[in-house]
Design a protein around this motif. Structure first.
Motif, PDB file in Angstrom:
ATOM      1  N   ALA A  46      -0.836   0.483  -2.771  1.00 15.30           N
ATOM      2  CA  ALA A  46      -0.244   1.814  -2.900  1.00 15.30           C
ATOM      3  C   ALA A  46       1.063   1.458  -2.704  1.00 15.30           C
ATOM      4  N   VAL A  47       2.097   2.173  -3.371  1.00 15.53           N
ATOM      5  CA  VAL A  47       3.501   2.360  -3.363  1.00 15.53           C
ATOM      6  C   VAL A  47       3.970   3.784  -2.936  1.00 15.53           C
ATOM      7  N   ASP A  48       5.007   4.162  -2.952  1.00 15.81           N
ATOM      8  CA  ASP A  48       5.515   5.520  -2.874  1.00 15.81           C
ATOM      9  C   ASP A  48       4.698   6.473  -3.280  1.00 15.81           C
ATOM     10  N   ALA A  49       4.431   6.440  -4.491  1.00 14.27           N
ATOM     11  CA  ALA A  49       3.798   7.572  -5.382  1.00 14.27           C
ATOM     12  C   ALA A  49       2.813   7.147  -6.309  1.00 14.27           C
ATOM     13  N   ALA A  50       2.388   5.887  -6.358  1.00 10.16           N
ATOM     14  CA  ALA A  50       1.314   5.398  -7.123  1.00 10.16           C
ATOM     15  C   ALA A  50       0.404   4.185  -6.643  1.00 10.16           C
ATOM     16  N   PHE A  51      -0.823   3.867  -7.372  1.00 11.77           N
ATOM     17  CA  PHE A  51      -1.677   3.165  -6.782  1.00 11.77           C
ATOM     18  C   PHE A  51      -1.960   2.061  -8.230  1.00 11.77           C
ATOM     19  N   ALA A  52      -2.463   0.946  -7.674  1.00  9.61           N
ATOM     20  CA  ALA A  52      -2.866  -0.040  -8.634  1.00  9.61           C
ATOM     21  C   ALA A  52      -4.189  -0.528  -8.236  1.00  9.61           C
ATOM     22  N   ALA A  53      -5.063  -0.774  -8.918  1.00 12.24           N
ATOM     23  CA  ALA A  53      -6.493  -0.987  -8.596  1.00 12.24           C
ATOM     24  C   ALA A  53      -6.692  -2.494  -9.401  1.00 12.24           C
ATOM     25  N   LEU A  54      -7.210  -3.478  -8.823  1.00  8.72           N
ATOM     26  CA  LEU A  54      -7.426  -4.809  -9.199  1.00  8.72           C
ATOM     27  C   LEU A  54      -9.068  -4.930  -9.557  1.00  8.72           C
ATOM     28  N   LEU A  55      -9.373  -4.888 -10.498  1.00 11.07           N
ATOM     29  CA  LEU A  55     -10.860  -5.186 -10.836  1.00 11.07           C
ATOM     30  C   LEU A  55     -11.563  -6.598 -10.486  1.00 11.07           C
ATOM     31  N   GLU A  56     -12.656  -6.877 -10.493  1.00  5.64           N
ATOM     32  CA  GLU A  56     -13.278  -8.168 -10.525  1.00  5.64           C
ATOM     33  C   GLU A  56     -13.067  -9.071 -11.859  1.00  5.64           C
ATOM     34  N   ASN A  57     -12.986  -8.211 -13.073  1.00  4.34           N
ATOM     35  CA  ASN A  57     -12.733  -9.102 -14.209  1.00  4.34           C
ATOM     36  C   ASN A  57     -10.961  -9.335 -14.283  1.00  4.34           C
ATOM     37  N   GLY A  58     -10.354  -9.228 -13.353  1.00 12.14           N
ATOM     38  CA  GLY A  58      -8.871  -9.578 -13.378  1.00 12.14           C
ATOM     39  C   GLY A  58      -8.009  -8.590 -14.081  1.00 12.14           C
ATOM     40  N   ILE A  79      -2.983  -8.296  -5.973  1.00 12.65           N
ATOM     41  CA  ILE A  79      -1.901  -7.492  -6.079  1.00 12.65           C
ATOM     42  C   ILE A  79      -1.108  -7.489  -5.100  1.00 12.65           C
ATOM     43  N   LEU A  80       0.508  -7.460  -5.103  1.00 10.78           N
ATOM     44  CA  LEU A  80       1.293  -7.147  -4.171  1.00 10.78           C
ATOM     45  C   LEU A  80       2.127  -6.086  -4.403  1.00 10.78           C
ATOM     46  N   ALA A  81       2.304  -5.052  -3.328  1.00 14.26           N
ATOM     47  CA  ALA A  81       3.043  -3.859  -3.647  1.00 14.26           C
ATOM     48  C   ALA A  81       4.225  -3.544  -2.728  1.00 14.26           C
ATOM     49  N   ALA A  82       5.240  -3.182  -3.357  1.00 14.38           N
ATOM     50  CA  ALA A  82       6.657  -3.030  -2.532  1.00 14.38           C
ATOM     51  C   ALA A  82       7.191  -1.691  -3.199  1.00 14.38           C
ATOM     52  N   ARG A  83       7.540  -0.701  -2.521  1.00 13.72           N
ATOM     53  CA  ARG A  83       8.436   0.374  -2.387  1.00 13.72           C
ATOM     54  C   ARG A  83       8.021   1.133  -3.752  1.00 13.72           C
ATOM     55  N   LEU A  87       3.380  -6.326  -8.084  1.00 17.87           N
ATOM     56  CA  LEU A  87       3.250  -7.860  -8.943  1.00 17.87           C
ATOM     57  C   LEU A  87       1.740  -8.083  -8.997  1.00 17.87           C
ATOM     58  N   GLY A  88       1.587  -8.347 -10.019  1.00 19.42           N
ATOM     59  CA  GLY A  88       0.211  -8.795 -10.244  1.00 19.42           C
ATOM     60  C   GLY A  88       0.240 -10.488 -10.371  1.00 19.42           C
ATOM     61  N   CYS A  95       3.324 -14.688 -12.158  1.00 16.58           N
ATOM     62  CA  CYS A  95       3.160 -13.150 -11.761  1.00 16.58           C
ATOM     63  C   CYS A  95       3.742 -12.220 -12.854  1.00 16.58           C
ATOM     64  N   THR A  96       3.381 -10.946 -12.854  1.00 19.31           N
ATOM     65  CA  THR A  96       3.664 -10.219 -13.938  1.00 19.31           C
ATOM     66  C   THR A  96       4.272  -8.609 -13.063  1.00 19.31           C
ATOM     67  N   ALA A  97       5.413  -7.912 -13.216  1.00 17.12           N
ATOM     68  CA  ALA A  97       5.491  -6.808 -12.407  1.00 17.12           C
ATOM     69  C   ALA A  97       5.154  -5.585 -13.337  1.00 17.12           C
ATOM     70  N   PHE A  98       4.792  -4.602 -12.361  1.00 18.70           N
ATOM     71  CA  PHE A  98       4.408  -3.210 -13.016  1.00 18.70           C
ATOM     72  C   PHE A  98       5.295  -2.189 -12.524  1.00 18.70           C
ATOM     73  N   ARG A  99       6.430  -1.600 -13.192  1.00 18.19           N
ATOM     74  CA  ARG A  99       7.170  -0.339 -12.851  1.00 18.19           C
ATOM     75  C   ARG A  99       6.294   0.792 -12.477  1.00 18.19           C
ATOM     76  N   THR A 100       6.621   1.411 -11.297  1.00 17.49           N
ATOM     77  CA  THR A 100       5.771   2.790 -11.064  1.00 17.49           C
ATOM     78  C   THR A 100       6.767   3.829 -11.338  1.00 17.49           C
ATOM     79  N   GLN A 101       8.049   3.674 -11.572  1.00 15.75           N
ATOM     80  CA  GLN A 101       8.689   5.011 -11.882  1.00 15.75           C
ATOM     81  C   GLN A 101       9.989   4.361 -12.732  1.00 15.75           C
ATOM     82  N   ARG A 102      10.703   5.376 -13.424  1.00 16.37           N
ATOM     83  CA  ARG A 102      11.818   5.103 -14.160  1.00 16.37           C
ATOM     84  C   ARG A 102      12.776   4.773 -13.235  1.00 16.37           C
ATOM     85  N   GLY A 103      13.823   4.049 -13.560  1.00 14.80           N
ATOM     86  CA  GLY A 103      14.765   3.848 -12.779  1.00 14.80           C
ATOM     87  C   GLY A 103      14.951   2.561 -11.786  1.00 14.80           C
TER      88      GLY A 103
END
Length: 142
Positions: A46-58, A79-83, A87-88, A95-103
């Motif tokens: 979890a980060v401030d206002a979002a979640f990410a789930a990693l599944l067994e299939n990657g 998965i690493l989460a920050a603010r 990061l996957g 690694c790949t980054a997933f933005r959770t909010q605009r800005g």
């Protein structure tokens, strides 16, 4: 094994290797519904206002605040989460980054995309820092 992740005013509960994620709290912070359709959940962050789930299939699925959307990534092992971003990490060290909010500053996204073998990642309103291969790299707020 039962585990829980907490965002700002929302929670997610799941069992490692289980099917489905229960969420509760403020709907705009990621508790808008149970993620019952997810199968073989390995990790939830979890980060401030979002979640990410990693599944067994990657695959990675994220949900939560406006500006975040369901994202499917492949070949992720952790998965690493920050603010405000996730990061996957992949087995090959990339690694790949997933933005959770605009800005989220573009410099932060570029910093994340070029990293390999990340061990830790932290972010604040002032910038981000990553520990990888025994080195630290930082990006100030732009």
């Amino acid at each position: 094994q039962v585990e829980v992740a907490a965002a700002n005013k929302a929670f997610a509960l799941w069992c490692h290797g289980g099917d489905g994620i229960a969420t509760w709290g403020k709907p705009s912070r990621g508790s808008d519904s149970a993620r019952a359709g997810l199968r073989q959940v390995r990790q939830v962050e979890a980060v401030d206002a979002a979640f990410a789930a990693l599944l067994e299939n990657g695959s990675v699925v994220s949900w939560g605040t406006e500006g975040s959307e369901e994202i499917l990534a492949k070949d992720v092992t952790r998965i690493l989460a920050a603010r405000w971003l996730f990061l996957g990490l992949r087995a090959d060290g990339s690694c790949t980054a997933f933005r959770t909010q605009r800005g989220v500053p573009q410099a932060i996204m570029e910093l994340c995309q070029g990293l390999r073998h990340v061990q830790q990642f932290e972010a604040t309103e002032e910038g981000a820092a990553a520990l990888f291969d025994g080195r630290v790299i930082a990006s100030p707020r732009l």
